[in-house]
Design an enzyme around this catalytic site. Structure first.
Site, PDB file in Angstrom:
ATOM      1  N   CYS A   1       0.790  -1.143  -0.077  1.00 50.17           N
ATOM      2  CA  CYS A   1      -0.169   0.125   0.040  1.00 50.17           C
ATOM      3  C   CYS A   1       0.858   1.127  -0.065  1.00 50.17           C
ATOM      4  O   CYS A   1       1.858   1.169   0.369  1.00 50.17           O
ATOM      5  CB  CYS A   1      -0.889  -0.083   1.204  1.00 50.17           C
ATOM      6  SG  CYS A   1      -0.273   0.148   2.770  1.00 50.17           S
TER       7      CYS A   1
ATOM      8  N   GLU B   1      -5.743  -0.561  -1.977  1.00 46.01           N
ATOM      9  CA  GLU B   1      -5.271  -0.932  -3.254  1.00 46.01           C
ATOM     10  C   GLU B   1      -6.045  -0.432  -4.177  1.00 46.01           C
ATOM     11  O   GLU B   1      -7.076  -0.153  -4.144  1.00 46.01           O
ATOM     12  CB  GLU B   1      -5.338  -2.348  -3.169  1.00 46.01           C
ATOM     13  CG  GLU B   1      -4.224  -2.995  -2.296  1.00 46.01           C
ATOM     14  CD  GLU B   1      -2.774  -2.866  -2.509  1.00 46.01           C
ATOM     15  OE1 GLU B   1      -2.508  -2.493  -3.489  1.00 46.01           O
ATOM     16  OE2 GLU B   1      -2.032  -2.951  -1.569  1.00 46.01           O
TER      17      GLU B   1
END
Length: 152
Positions: free
Chosen positions: A2, A103
């Site tokens: 991330c 994401e």
């Protein structure tokens, strides 16, 4: 891994779940990004203690703190080999407190973020590294960190 995450849980809930001391205020944040100050937990005299660090690792030998914008993630498989991470990995580890991460999925309309949380909505932590970096004049900005991950 991330490049954005969230921390919207209340401090008392975070402390009950992760067990750390922290005496500053926190505000709910849905879009934490590199370069921002983030809540990290480390050890001090055998106790877990929270503090704010800046997301983006600046190696102690770096001339310019802007390198921290490039060093926001490291792969577990090579973290002990990379000069930028080696010393921090050996002795300066911490937890990065979170309750969700993003994401991105490419769509016809552009990228779309998807937030992932634990099934029970409890907070969790990323493994992190931190470094103490000083400017050439000897002044020290806020400590800096980044998290590392295992590529699947």
């Amino acid at each position: 891994m991330c490049g954005r995450y969230s921390l919207i849980s209340e401090l008392a809930f975070l402390q009950a779940e992760i067990d750390f001391e922290f005496y500053e205020e926190i505000s709910p944040r849905y879009n934490i990004s590199p370069g921002q100050d983030i809540l990290a937990v480390g050890y001090n005299n055998g106790r877990r203690v929270g503090s704010y660090l800046r997301w983006g690792l600046v190696p102690f030998w770096a001339k310019d703190e802007k390198v921290g914008f490039k060093l926001i993630n490291a792969r577990m498989e090579s973290i002990d080999e990379k000069p930028s991470f080696r010393q921090a990995f050996q002795s300066r580890r911490c937890l990065i407190v979170s309750d969700g991460y993003y994401e991105w999925k490419k769509t016809e309309g552009g990228k779309r973020p998807f937030r992932f949380v634990m099934k029970d909505r409890k907070p969790f932590a990323f493994a992190g590294l931190y470094e103490v970096w000083k400017k050439e004049d000897g002044t020290q900005p806020l400590g800096n960190m980044h998290h590392y991950y295992h590529e699947r």
